[in-house]
Motif scaffolding. Structure first.
Motif, PDB file in Angstrom:
ATOM      1  N   ARG A  58      20.360  67.730 -71.252  1.00 24.08           N
ATOM      2  CA  ARG A  58      21.675  67.141 -71.455  1.00 24.08           C
ATOM      3  C   ARG A  58      22.323  66.881 -70.079  1.00 24.08           C
ATOM      4  O   ARG A  58      22.379  67.771 -69.221  1.00 24.08           O
ATOM      5  N   MET A  59      22.792  65.656 -69.861  1.00 28.48           N
ATOM      6  CA  MET A  59      23.376  65.273 -68.578  1.00 28.48           C
ATOM      7  C   MET A  59      24.630  64.441 -68.834  1.00 28.48           C
ATOM      8  O   MET A  59      24.822  63.869 -69.915  1.00 28.48           O
ATOM      9  N   ASP A  60      25.478  64.380 -67.791  1.00 29.38           N
ATOM     10  CA  ASP A  60      26.728  63.624 -67.865  1.00 29.38           C
ATOM     11  C   ASP A  60      26.561  62.342 -67.055  1.00 29.38           C
ATOM     12  O   ASP A  60      26.412  62.383 -65.821  1.00 29.38           O
ATOM     13  N   LEU A  61      26.573  61.191 -67.745  1.00 33.98           N
ATOM     14  CA  LEU A  61      26.382  59.914 -67.056  1.00 33.98           C
ATOM     15  C   LEU A  61      27.516  59.610 -66.087  1.00 33.98           C
ATOM     16  O   LEU A  61      27.297  59.018 -65.029  1.00 33.98           O
ATOM     17  N   VAL A  62      28.724  60.000 -66.428  1.00 39.27           N
ATOM     18  CA  VAL A  62      29.864  59.737 -65.535  1.00 39.27           C
ATOM     19  C   VAL A  62      29.656  60.457 -64.208  1.00 39.27           C
ATOM     20  O   VAL A  62      29.842  59.880 -63.124  1.00 39.27           O
ATOM     21  N   SER A  63      29.257  61.727 -64.282  1.00 38.59           N
ATOM     22  CA  SER A  63      29.035  62.515 -63.063  1.00 38.59           C
ATOM     23  C   SER A  63      27.883  61.955 -62.245  1.00 38.59           C
ATOM     24  O   SER A  63      27.964  61.855 -61.013  1.00 38.59           O
ATOM     25  N   VAL A  64      26.773  61.567 -62.913  1.00 39.27           N
ATOM     26  CA  VAL A  64      25.608  61.028 -62.203  1.00 39.27           C
ATOM     27  C   VAL A  64      25.972  59.727 -61.495  1.00 39.27           C
ATOM     28  O   VAL A  64      25.608  59.509 -60.320  1.00 39.27           O
ATOM     29  N   CYS A  65      26.688  58.834 -62.171  1.00 34.91           N
ATOM     30  CA  CYS A  65      27.063  57.554 -61.564  1.00 34.91           C
ATOM     31  C   CYS A  65      28.038  57.743 -60.394  1.00 34.91           C
ATOM     32  O   CYS A  65      27.943  57.061 -59.365  1.00 34.91           O
ATOM     33  N   GLN A  66      28.973  58.683 -60.557  1.00 32.25           N
ATOM     34  CA  GLN A  66      29.936  58.942 -59.482  1.00 32.25           C
ATOM     35  C   GLN A  66      29.236  59.502 -58.240  1.00 32.25           C
ATOM     36  O   GLN A  66      29.514  59.098 -57.108  1.00 32.25           O
ATOM     37  N   THR A  67      28.280  60.421 -58.463  1.00 34.80           N
ATOM     38  CA  THR A  67      27.542  61.004 -57.346  1.00 34.80           C
ATOM     39  C   THR A  67      26.730  59.938 -56.614  1.00 34.80           C
ATOM     40  O   THR A  67      26.711  59.891 -55.369  1.00 34.80           O
ATOM     41  N   ALA A  68      26.036  59.074 -57.360  1.00 35.85           N
ATOM     42  CA  ALA A  68      25.236  58.021 -56.745  1.00 35.85           C
ATOM     43  C   ALA A  68      26.121  57.049 -55.968  1.00 35.85           C
ATOM     44  O   ALA A  68      25.767  56.614 -54.861  1.00 35.85           O
ATOM     45  N   ALA A  69      27.275  56.716 -56.510  1.00 39.80           N
ATOM     46  CA  ALA A  69      28.189  55.801 -55.824  1.00 39.80           C
ATOM     47  C   ALA A  69      28.699  56.412 -54.524  1.00 39.80           C
ATOM     48  O   ALA A  69      28.775  55.729 -53.490  1.00 39.80           O
ATOM     49  N   ASP A  70      29.049  57.707 -54.552  1.00 37.61           N
ATOM     50  CA  ASP A  70      29.537  58.371 -53.331  1.00 37.61           C
ATOM     51  C   ASP A  70      28.450  58.414 -52.265  1.00 37.61           C
ATOM     52  O   ASP A  70      28.725  58.185 -51.068  1.00 37.61           O
ATOM     53  N   GLN A  71      27.200  58.721 -52.675  1.00 34.99           N
ATOM     54  CA  GLN A  71      26.111  58.802 -51.699  1.00 34.99           C
ATOM     55  C   GLN A  71      25.843  57.456 -51.042  1.00 34.99           C
ATOM     56  O   GLN A  71      25.665  57.369 -49.814  1.00 34.99           O
TER      57      GLN A  71
ATOM     58  N   GLU B 105      17.232  63.379 -65.915  1.00 34.97           N
ATOM     59  CA  GLU B 105      18.265  63.031 -64.933  1.00 34.97           C
ATOM     60  C   GLU B 105      17.685  62.321 -63.724  1.00 34.97           C
ATOM     61  O   GLU B 105      18.259  61.339 -63.231  1.00 34.97           O
ATOM     62  N   GLN B 106      16.553  62.775 -63.216  1.00 34.06           N
ATOM     63  CA  GLN B 106      15.972  62.162 -62.029  1.00 34.06           C
ATOM     64  C   GLN B 106      15.530  60.730 -62.302  1.00 34.06           C
ATOM     65  O   GLN B 106      15.711  59.841 -61.467  1.00 34.06           O
ATOM     66  N   LYS B 107      14.948  60.505 -63.486  1.00 34.12           N
ATOM     67  CA  LYS B 107      14.499  59.154 -63.830  1.00 34.12           C
ATOM     68  C   LYS B 107      15.704  58.223 -64.010  1.00 34.12           C
ATOM     69  O   LYS B 107      15.673  57.055 -63.588  1.00 34.12           O
ATOM     70  N   ILE B 108      16.759  58.704 -64.648  1.00 33.26           N
ATOM     71  CA  ILE B 108      17.953  57.880 -64.821  1.00 33.26           C
ATOM     72  C   ILE B 108      18.591  57.579 -63.457  1.00 33.26           C
ATOM     73  O   ILE B 108      19.077  56.460 -63.219  1.00 33.26           O
ATOM     74  N   LYS B 109      18.593  58.549 -62.556  1.00 34.64           N
ATOM     75  CA  LYS B 109      19.097  58.304 -61.194  1.00 34.64           C
ATOM     76  C   LYS B 109      18.278  57.216 -60.515  1.00 34.64           C
ATOM     77  O   LYS B 109      18.817  56.365 -59.795  1.00 34.64           O
ATOM     78  N   GLN B 110      16.942  57.242 -60.739  1.00 36.68           N
ATOM     79  CA  GLN B 110      16.078  56.230 -60.139  1.00 36.68           C
ATOM     80  C   GLN B 110      16.437  54.837 -60.638  1.00 36.68           C
ATOM     81  O   GLN B 110      16.505  53.879 -59.853  1.00 36.68           O
ATOM     82  N   VAL B 111      16.699  54.717 -61.952  1.00 37.31           N
ATOM     83  CA  VAL B 111      17.117  53.427 -62.512  1.00 37.31           C
ATOM     84  C   VAL B 111      18.431  52.985 -61.885  1.00 37.31           C
ATOM     85  O   VAL B 111      18.592  51.820 -61.489  1.00 37.31           O
ATOM     86  N   LEU B 112      19.392  53.900 -61.793  1.00 40.48           N
ATOM     87  CA  LEU B 112      20.707  53.573 -61.243  1.00 40.48           C
ATOM     88  C   LEU B 112      20.606  53.124 -59.785  1.00 40.48           C
ATOM     89  O   LEU B 112      21.252  52.147 -59.364  1.00 40.48           O
ATOM     90  N   VAL B 113      19.770  53.807 -59.014  1.00 36.99           N
ATOM     91  CA  VAL B 113      19.600  53.440 -57.599  1.00 36.99           C
ATOM     92  C   VAL B 113      18.975  52.058 -57.479  1.00 36.99           C
ATOM     93  O   VAL B 113      19.362  51.256 -56.606  1.00 36.99           O
ATOM     94  N   VAL B 114      18.005  51.752 -58.321  1.00 37.87           N
ATOM     95  CA  VAL B 114      17.387  50.418 -58.294  1.00 37.87           C
ATOM     96  C   VAL B 114      18.438  49.350 -58.555  1.00 37.87           C
ATOM     97  O   VAL B 114      18.511  48.328 -57.847  1.00 37.87           O
ATOM     98  N   LEU B 115      19.282  49.564 -59.567  1.00 45.77           N
ATOM     99  CA  LEU B 115      20.299  48.568 -59.906  1.00 45.77           C
ATOM    100  C   LEU B 115      21.339  48.428 -58.801  1.00 45.77           C
ATOM    101  O   LEU B 115      21.758  47.314 -58.453  1.00 45.77           O
ATOM    102  N   LEU B 116      21.778  49.562 -58.249  1.00 46.72           N
ATOM    103  CA  LEU B 116      22.771  49.515 -57.174  1.00 46.72           C
ATOM    104  C   LEU B 116      22.194  48.899 -55.908  1.00 46.72           C
ATOM    105  O   LEU B 116      22.885  48.155 -55.190  1.00 46.72           O
ATOM    106  N   ASP B 117      20.913  49.174 -55.638  1.00 44.91           N
ATOM    107  CA  ASP B 117      20.265  48.605 -54.450  1.00 44.91           C
ATOM    108  C   ASP B 117      20.181  47.085 -54.567  1.00 44.91           C
ATOM    109  O   ASP B 117      20.456  46.365 -53.597  1.00 44.91           O
ATOM    110  N   ASN B 118      19.825  46.594 -55.745  1.00 42.99           N
ATOM    111  CA  ASN B 118      19.784  45.146 -55.953  1.00 42.99           C
ATOM    112  C   ASN B 118      21.174  44.532 -55.806  1.00 42.99           C
ATOM    113  O   ASN B 118      21.339  43.448 -55.220  1.00 42.99           O
ATOM    114  N   ALA B 119      22.175  45.215 -56.358  1.00 45.17           N
ATOM    115  CA  ALA B 119      23.538  44.694 -56.273  1.00 45.17           C
ATOM    116  C   ALA B 119      24.000  44.602 -54.817  1.00 45.17           C
ATOM    117  O   ALA B 119      24.677  43.633 -54.427  1.00 45.17           O
ATOM    118  N   MET B 120      23.648  45.592 -54.006  1.00 43.28           N
ATOM    119  CA  MET B 120      24.053  45.566 -52.598  1.00 43.28           C
ATOM    120  C   MET B 120      23.328  44.462 -51.836  1.00 43.28           C
ATOM    121  O   MET B 120      23.898  43.836 -50.931  1.00 43.28           O
TER     122      MET B 120
END
Length: 455
Positions: A307-320, A344-359
């Motif tokens: 069980r993970m919190d998507l809000v917390s994961v997205c906020q952490t990735a954005a801050d980093q 959680e690690q796999k979802i973080k990987q997806v989020l980083v891929v999307l944010l990296d493309n956006a940047m």
């Protein structure tokens, strides 16, 4: 044994067994009913004789003369005393003499049948008071020749009827087997052609119907389409991988030659060559790892579901990423926390891929949205960059795909990021959606199953 012969054998033997059971039942029932009817008739005749013997004045009539009018056609009458002796015997004139069985005295009425010299006979025994007042047994015996003739005729009729049923049934089974096996033989022939010629070939379906044979052929054709698509994708993947690896290998080879020739004499050439070789080697390693990851089936991935919190994961990735690249990320959510069961690690990987493309394709702020939508929880990444042409949207998640004008090698990476992200989402039984307007914006949304709604 071929299926065709099995159908012949099974249908014929089954029908033969059914006919044998039905015909045997008909024959046995007819034989029983007619035999019982004949015995009942003999019994009625015997009772009629006893009534005649009980009339007044019969004691003065000769016994042989007395029984003569009651003598059945093709039969015999006997009067048996208490000592089991036949005191009177009357036999009808016929081609075959009546069989003389041993007389037996009976005090009660009995009936039955017996066989002698291949002929069937029926008999009835009833007690009777003889003319002298003694109790005797009156035996009435009659040949069942006519009954046997009728049963023989019935047997022949049933046999001929069975032949008339079996012969058309045999040819009907043959036609049915040909009808059933036609698409099967067509499939076998198609498979043999595929094996020999190495091509993808479909079964020709002449008539569109809703039976299982048509569905089998249609399913086979769909499977061929899927295999052909997968084969073409594999060929494209091999071609793209070869092309992608060819460039870094060429760079490494060129700098290695330059290093071999001038590296010991020119420090600047040595430094440039080592840096270029190291950079290309790192890129090749990352690309190889990504290709190996894509080669695994989603079902074979070992997901650490928690069980993970998507809000917390997205906020952490954005801050980093803000600290690392100095970019602006806006987190939008109407929920304080959005819980989901995922790796959680796999979802973080997806989020980083999307944010990296956006940047890479936008210099403005990147918007991250997290929320709950009916049966799913979601997070999305939206940029205000160059966008993607509408005709290229269905291919964005293909391996090594780049939009020609908007995705260059310098900014587009290996072209495997979104493919990996989609495989991760698929492994979570989720869905990834892409929306874009060329020259304005691009939005990628990841939908995951909502565990709270499923409970």
């Amino acid at each position: 044994m071929k299926i065709k012969n099995k159908i012949y054998l099974f249908s014929t033997v089954t029908l033969l067994i059914i006919l044998l059971i039905i015909n045997s039942s008909i024959y046995w029932l007819f034989a029983k009913v007619t035999t019982d009817g004949e015995l009942d008739r003999l019994k009625q005749e015997a009772l009629h004789i006893t009534d005649g013997l009980n009339q007044e004045g019969v004691e003065k009539i000769d016994p042989a003369t007395l029984l003569q009018p009651y003598l059945p056609t093709n039969g015999m009458l006997r009067v048996i005393d208490a000592d089991s002796r036949a005191i009177v015997t009357q036999e009808a004139d016929g081609d075959e003499p009546m069989p003389r069985t041993k007389p037996h005295f009976e005090r009660k009425a009995t009936d039955g049948q017996f066989e002698a010299k291949g002929m069937e006979y029926g008999f009835v025994k009833v007690p009777v008071i003889w003319t002298d007042g003694r109790v005797m047994t009156l035996e009435v015996t009659e040949s069942f020749a006519r009954l046997q003739s009728n049963l023989k005729m019935l047997k022949n009729v049933l046999f001929l009827a069975s032949l008339f049923v079996l012969i058309p049934a045999f040819f009907a089974g043959r036609m049915l087997s040909n009808l059933i096996l036609r698409p099967v033989n067509s499939m076998i022939q198609t498979m043999e052609d595929i094996q020999v010629r190495g091509i993808f070939k479909k079964i020709p379906l002449e008539h569109q119907s809703k039976d299982e044979l048509y569905k089998m052929g249609n399913t086979f054709n769909k499977m061929m389409d899927l295999l052909q698509q997968n084969f073409e994708k594999q060929q494209q993947f091999v071609s793209d991988a070869s092309h992608e690896l060819k460039t870094p290998l060429t760079v490494i080879e060129s700098y290695a030659k330059l290093l071999k020739r001038w590296g010991t004499k020119k420090p600047d050439v040595l430094e440039e060559s080592v840096e270029a070789i190291h950079s290309e080697a790192v890129r090749m390693k990352a690309m190889t790892n990504q290709m190996l990851l894509l080669a695994n089936n989603s079902a074979e991935w070992n997901l650490n579901m928690q069980r993970m919190d998507l809000v917390s994961v997205c906020q952490t990735a954005a801050d980093q990423l803000t600290n690392a690249y100095g970019r602006t990320f806006q987190l939008v959510s109407n929920e304080e926390s959005v819980l989901v069961l995922a790796d959680e690690q796999k979802i973080k990987q997806v989020l980083v891929v999307l944010l990296d493309n956006a940047m890479k394709y936008s210099s403005d702020a990147v918007e991250i949205d997290v929320g709950i939508d009916q049966e799913h929880v979601f997070f999305s990444v939206k940029d205000s960059g160059v966008g993607i042409p509408k005709e290229d949207l269905p291919q964005v998640f293909d391996r090594f795909f780049r939009v020609d004008k908007a995705r260059s090698r310098d900014t587009g990476g290996t072209g495997l990021g979104l493919s990996i992200a989609k495989r991760i989402v698929d492994a979570h039984e989720g869905e990834i959606q892409l929306e874009s307007e060329e020259g304005k914006w691009t939005k990628v949304t990841v939908l995951l199953p909502n565990e709270e709604r499923g409970v």
